[in-house]
Design a protein around this motif. Structure first.
Motif, PDB file in Angstrom:
ATOM      1  N   VAL A   8      31.574 132.117  39.661  1.00  0.00           N
ATOM      2  CA  VAL A   8      32.481 132.680  40.844  1.00  0.00           C
ATOM      3  C   VAL A   8      32.025 133.855  41.501  1.00  0.00           C
ATOM      4  O   VAL A   8      32.034 134.057  42.640  1.00  0.00           O
ATOM      5  CB  VAL A   8      33.964 132.824  40.148  1.00  0.00           C
ATOM      6  CG1 VAL A   8      34.753 133.595  41.313  1.00  0.00           C
ATOM      7  CG2 VAL A   8      34.584 131.494  39.709  1.00  0.00           C
ATOM      8  N   VAL A   9      31.473 134.908  40.728  1.00  0.00           N
ATOM      9  CA  VAL A   9      31.130 136.086  41.368  1.00  0.00           C
ATOM     10  C   VAL A   9      29.867 135.895  42.082  1.00  0.00           C
ATOM     11  O   VAL A   9      29.759 136.383  43.278  1.00  0.00           O
ATOM     12  CB  VAL A   9      30.571 137.190  40.158  1.00  0.00           C
ATOM     13  CG1 VAL A   9      29.927 138.284  40.657  1.00  0.00           C
ATOM     14  CG2 VAL A   9      31.978 137.582  39.329  1.00  0.00           C
ATOM     15  N   GLY A  10      28.860 134.913  41.633  1.00  0.00           N
ATOM     16  CA  GLY A  10      27.977 134.576  42.594  1.00  0.00           C
ATOM     17  C   GLY A  10      28.301 133.922  43.992  1.00  0.00           C
ATOM     18  O   GLY A  10      27.708 134.032  44.947  1.00  0.00           O
ATOM     19  N   ILE A  11      29.168 133.092  43.751  1.00  0.00           N
ATOM     20  CA  ILE A  11      29.713 132.388  45.265  1.00  0.00           C
ATOM     21  C   ILE A  11      30.680 133.477  45.935  1.00  0.00           C
ATOM     22  O   ILE A  11      30.027 133.470  47.248  1.00  0.00           O
ATOM     23  CB  ILE A  11      30.816 131.198  44.534  1.00  0.00           C
ATOM     24  CG1 ILE A  11      30.127 130.303  44.017  1.00  0.00           C
ATOM     25  CG2 ILE A  11      31.794 130.852  45.955  1.00  0.00           C
ATOM     26  CD1 ILE A  11      31.057 129.085  43.270  1.00  0.00           C
ATOM     27  N   VAL A  12      31.212 134.350  45.490  1.00  0.00           N
ATOM     28  CA  VAL A  12      31.758 135.199  46.397  1.00  0.00           C
ATOM     29  C   VAL A  12      30.768 136.049  46.870  1.00  0.00           C
ATOM     30  O   VAL A  12      30.775 136.425  48.170  1.00  0.00           O
ATOM     31  CB  VAL A  12      32.974 136.506  45.463  1.00  0.00           C
ATOM     32  CG1 VAL A  12      33.337 137.424  46.242  1.00  0.00           C
ATOM     33  CG2 VAL A  12      34.025 135.188  45.271  1.00  0.00           C
ATOM     34  N   THR A  13      29.781 136.524  46.133  1.00  0.00           N
ATOM     35  CA  THR A  13      28.424 137.482  46.721  1.00  0.00           C
ATOM     36  C   THR A  13      27.740 136.695  47.783  1.00  0.00           C
ATOM     37  O   THR A  13      27.565 137.313  48.828  1.00  0.00           O
ATOM     38  CB  THR A  13      27.759 137.841  45.704  1.00  0.00           C
ATOM     39  OG1 THR A  13      28.362 138.543  44.678  1.00  0.00           O
ATOM     40  CG2 THR A  13      26.620 138.561  46.088  1.00  0.00           C
ATOM     41  N   LEU A  14      27.680 135.414  47.666  1.00  0.00           N
ATOM     42  CA  LEU A  14      26.906 134.500  48.576  1.00  0.00           C
ATOM     43  C   LEU A  14      27.899 134.508  49.931  1.00  0.00           C
ATOM     44  O   LEU A  14      27.464 134.610  50.872  1.00  0.00           O
ATOM     45  CB  LEU A  14      26.655 133.040  48.142  1.00  0.00           C
ATOM     46  CG  LEU A  14      26.080 132.188  48.939  1.00  0.00           C
ATOM     47  CD1 LEU A  14      24.699 132.969  49.032  1.00  0.00           C
ATOM     48  CD2 LEU A  14      25.734 130.911  48.100  1.00  0.00           C
ATOM     49  N   ILE A  15      29.016 134.273  49.678  1.00  0.00           N
ATOM     50  CA  ILE A  15      30.156 134.099  50.955  1.00  0.00           C
ATOM     51  C   ILE A  15      29.944 135.473  51.846  1.00  0.00           C
ATOM     52  O   ILE A  15      29.628 135.377  52.904  1.00  0.00           O
ATOM     53  CB  ILE A  15      31.710 133.877  50.629  1.00  0.00           C
ATOM     54  CG1 ILE A  15      31.628 132.571  49.959  1.00  0.00           C
ATOM     55  CG2 ILE A  15      32.422 134.265  51.851  1.00  0.00           C
ATOM     56  CD1 ILE A  15      32.908 132.376  49.227  1.00  0.00           C
ATOM     57  N   PHE A  16      30.074 136.693  51.145  1.00  0.00           N
ATOM     58  CA  PHE A  16      29.660 137.980  51.971  1.00  0.00           C
ATOM     59  C   PHE A  16      28.395 138.149  52.710  1.00  0.00           C
ATOM     60  O   PHE A  16      28.437 138.649  53.651  1.00  0.00           O
ATOM     61  CB  PHE A  16      29.945 139.189  51.135  1.00  0.00           C
ATOM     62  CG  PHE A  16      31.571 139.305  51.040  1.00  0.00           C
ATOM     63  CD1 PHE A  16      32.110 140.038  52.058  1.00  0.00           C
ATOM     64  CD2 PHE A  16      32.188 138.973  49.794  1.00  0.00           C
ATOM     65  CE1 PHE A  16      33.563 140.137  51.938  1.00  0.00           C
ATOM     66  CE2 PHE A  16      33.691 139.128  49.726  1.00  0.00           C
ATOM     67  CZ  PHE A  16      34.295 139.984  50.975  1.00  0.00           C
ATOM     68  N   ILE A  17      27.393 137.532  51.920  1.00  0.00           N
ATOM     69  CA  ILE A  17      26.002 137.867  52.354  1.00  0.00           C
ATOM     70  C   ILE A  17      25.957 136.703  53.728  1.00  0.00           C
ATOM     71  O   ILE A  17      25.210 137.109  54.606  1.00  0.00           O
ATOM     72  CB  ILE A  17      24.917 136.951  51.328  1.00  0.00           C
ATOM     73  CG1 ILE A  17      24.793 138.440  50.395  1.00  0.00           C
ATOM     74  CG2 ILE A  17      23.724 136.889  52.266  1.00  0.00           C
ATOM     75  CD1 ILE A  17      23.865 137.886  49.174  1.00  0.00           C
ATOM     76  N   ILE A  45      36.049 145.608  59.572  1.00  0.00           N
ATOM     77  CA  ILE A  45      37.274 144.895  58.577  1.00  0.00           C
ATOM     78  C   ILE A  45      36.766 144.237  57.637  1.00  0.00           C
ATOM     79  O   ILE A  45      37.148 144.263  56.393  1.00  0.00           O
ATOM     80  CB  ILE A  45      37.836 143.761  59.705  1.00  0.00           C
ATOM     81  CG1 ILE A  45      38.621 144.412  60.583  1.00  0.00           C
ATOM     82  CG2 ILE A  45      38.625 142.562  58.944  1.00  0.00           C
ATOM     83  CD1 ILE A  45      39.251 143.491  61.570  1.00  0.00           C
ATOM     84  N   LEU A  46      35.323 143.742  57.494  1.00  0.00           N
ATOM     85  CA  LEU A  46      34.571 143.009  56.466  1.00  0.00           C
ATOM     86  C   LEU A  46      34.442 143.971  55.216  1.00  0.00           C
ATOM     87  O   LEU A  46      34.469 143.805  54.361  1.00  0.00           O
ATOM     88  CB  LEU A  46      33.527 142.341  57.188  1.00  0.00           C
ATOM     89  CG  LEU A  46      33.002 141.080  56.088  1.00  0.00           C
ATOM     90  CD1 LEU A  46      34.037 140.027  55.704  1.00  0.00           C
ATOM     91  CD2 LEU A  46      31.637 140.556  56.629  1.00  0.00           C
ATOM     92  N   MET A  47      33.745 145.295  55.744  1.00  0.00           N
ATOM     93  CA  MET A  47      33.540 146.328  54.672  1.00  0.00           C
ATOM     94  C   MET A  47      34.572 146.758  53.648  1.00  0.00           C
ATOM     95  O   MET A  47      34.266 146.380  52.465  1.00  0.00           O
ATOM     96  CB  MET A  47      32.869 147.332  55.337  1.00  0.00           C
ATOM     97  CG  MET A  47      32.046 148.312  54.521  1.00  0.00           C
ATOM     98  SD  MET A  47      31.326 149.891  55.189  1.00  0.00           S
ATOM     99  CE  MET A  47      30.361 149.108  56.510  1.00  0.00           C
ATOM    100  N   PRO A  48      35.813 147.029  54.109  1.00  0.00           N
ATOM    101  CA  PRO A  48      36.785 147.347  52.985  1.00  0.00           C
ATOM    102  C   PRO A  48      37.209 146.160  52.353  1.00  0.00           C
ATOM    103  O   PRO A  48      37.350 146.181  51.107  1.00  0.00           O
ATOM    104  CB  PRO A  48      37.945 147.838  53.668  1.00  0.00           C
ATOM    105  CG  PRO A  48      37.484 148.053  55.134  1.00  0.00           C
ATOM    106  CD  PRO A  48      36.273 147.277  55.273  1.00  0.00           C
ATOM    107  N   ILE A  49      37.167 144.888  52.943  1.00  0.00           N
ATOM    108  CA  ILE A  49      37.580 143.746  52.091  1.00  0.00           C
ATOM    109  C   ILE A  49      36.516 143.493  51.276  1.00  0.00           C
ATOM    110  O   ILE A  49      36.721 143.071  50.061  1.00  0.00           O
ATOM    111  CB  ILE A  49      37.639 142.526  53.288  1.00  0.00           C
ATOM    112  CG1 ILE A  49      38.823 142.664  54.001  1.00  0.00           C
ATOM    113  CG2 ILE A  49      37.737 141.235  52.188  1.00  0.00           C
ATOM    114  CD1 ILE A  49      38.929 141.604  55.344  1.00  0.00           C
ATOM    115  N   GLY A  50      35.191 143.411  51.568  1.00  0.00           N
ATOM    116  CA  GLY A  50      34.068 143.287  50.435  1.00  0.00           C
ATOM    117  C   GLY A  50      34.280 144.476  49.463  1.00  0.00           C
ATOM    118  O   GLY A  50      34.055 144.145  48.099  1.00  0.00           O
ATOM    119  N   ALA A  51      34.442 145.612  49.652  1.00  0.00           N
ATOM    120  CA  ALA A  51      34.440 146.750  48.641  1.00  0.00           C
ATOM    121  C   ALA A  51      35.407 146.283  47.726  1.00  0.00           C
ATOM    122  O   ALA A  51      35.493 146.453  46.627  1.00  0.00           O
ATOM    123  CB  ALA A  51      34.654 147.926  49.288  1.00  0.00           C
TER     124      ALA A  51
END
Length: 63
Positions: A8-17, A45-51
């Protein structure tokens, strides 16, 4: 259980990439929001969501 969590962590990271890689689609002067073009407010907008998402992931990993 831990293996599924890391997937799941890998998928979330891939989504942000992928979201940050879509530069040709959001590198436009219009629409604007508070005088800023789409390019800037998309990243703002994307930066704080990703953080926040990665902060939650780090807190889960430490448990």
């Amino acid at each position: 259980m831990a293996g599924r969590f890391y997937i799941v962590v890998g998928i979330v990271t891939l989504i942000f990439i992928i979201l940050y890689s879509l530069l040709p689609f959001y590198s436009k002067p219009n629409p604007t929001l508070f005088g800023l073009p789409l390019f800037y407010w998309y990243q703002i907008i994307l930066m704080p969501i990703g953080a926040l998402v990665f902060f939650i992931i780090i807190m889960k990993i430490k448990e």
